[in-house]
Design an enzyme around this catalytic site. Structure first.
Site, short mmCIF file in Angstrom:
data_model
loop_
_atom_site.label_atom_id
_atom_site.label_comp_id
_atom_site.label_asym_id
_atom_site.label_seq_id
_atom_site.Cartn_x
_atom_site.Cartn_y
_atom_site.Cartn_z
CG ASP A 202 43.74 41.93 33.77
OD1 ASP A 202 44.22 42.18 34.89
OD2 ASP A 202 43.36 40.80 33.43
CG HIS B 85 42.23 39.64 36.40
ND1 HIS B 85 42.99 39.10 35.38
CD2 HIS B 85 42.19 38.70 37.36
CE1 HIS B 85 43.38 37.88 35.73
NE2 HIS B 85 42.91 37.62 36.93
CB CYS C 46 42.00 33.74 36.90
SG CYS C 46 43.06 34.45 38.16
#
Length: 224
Positions: free
Chosen positions: A160, A191, A112
């Site tokens: 995502d 995600h 991330c």
């Protein structure tokens, strides 16, 4: 805390020695998930360091993995300076190289926020290998791939909501033209699909596939 190296968490492999890995956090901070990843990598033979990226503005930050935690972490992120975060990552790379317990190279691996910083560290610094999981700024900064000389592996989820599939396609096209780079897209995942303590994100099958690819890549490029 005067700098990111003060009280830097370290995980050592069973032998006490090995190549180094800088594990770069998500927005959730140093939580149970990240600790479990660090422990897994150490068990595989790596000396793992996790720099605390929010030490300047929210020291000791760790949040829950639900909607409230995401909102709180995004608020912390609003005062985060990516350039200073990158300097912290590169300082941690240099610190690992200085340790007697680190034998061989030093790589970066991030998720991330950390995925974006792992890519930036490879473009602006000199890690020996880089692994970037779903970094949201990678597509916008993909010209940096031309400056990367180490092996690099990218992971994305095809579903995502934070990173459009069209952005992933931009990275795919750049990787295809860059020797030493590879990309893997778990088309059924969203995600943060590797985060096994976040029910709203975790996709166990995609996580297992991606982690097998990651550990294989590390064995080839930064063998422990």
């Amino acid at each position: 805390m005067e700098n990111v190296l003060e009280n830097l968490p370290l995980w050592l492999p069973p032998s006490g020695r090995g190549p180094g890995l800088v594990l770069i956090q998500e927005i959730f901070g140093l939580d149970d998930y990240l600790r479990s990843v660090a422990a897994d990598l150490a068990a595989s033979g790596y000396v793992v360091a996790v720099p605390e990226l929010f030490w300047r503005t929210a020291p000791g930050w760790s949040s829950t993995h639900d909607e409230a935690g995401v909102a709180a972490s995004m608020a912390v992120m609003s005062s985060f300076d990516p350039a200073l975060g990158l300097s912290d990552v590169l300082a941690t790379v240099a610190h690992l190289r200085s340790l007697p317990s680190v034998t061989g190279g030093v790589g970066v691996l991030g998720f991330c926020l950390g995925g974006s910083l792992a890519f930036a560290a490879a473009a602006e610094g000199d890690p020996d290998v880089a692994v970037s999981f779903y970094g949201s700024t990678v597509a916008a900064q993909i010209e940096g791939l031309d400056r990367i000389e180490c092996p690099i592996q990218f992971h994305f989820g095809g579903q995502d909501p934070y990173i459009p599939r069209s952005d992933v396609a931009v990275v795919e096209a750049a990787v295809a033209a860059h020797p030493g780079a590879e990309i893997h897209v778990q088309e059924d995942a969203g995600h943060a699909f590797h985060n096994n303590v976040a029910p709203m994100f975790h996709h166990p099958e995609a996580a297992a596939r991606a982690w097998k690819l990651t550990t294989g890549f590390l064995r080839r490029t930064l063998p422990a």
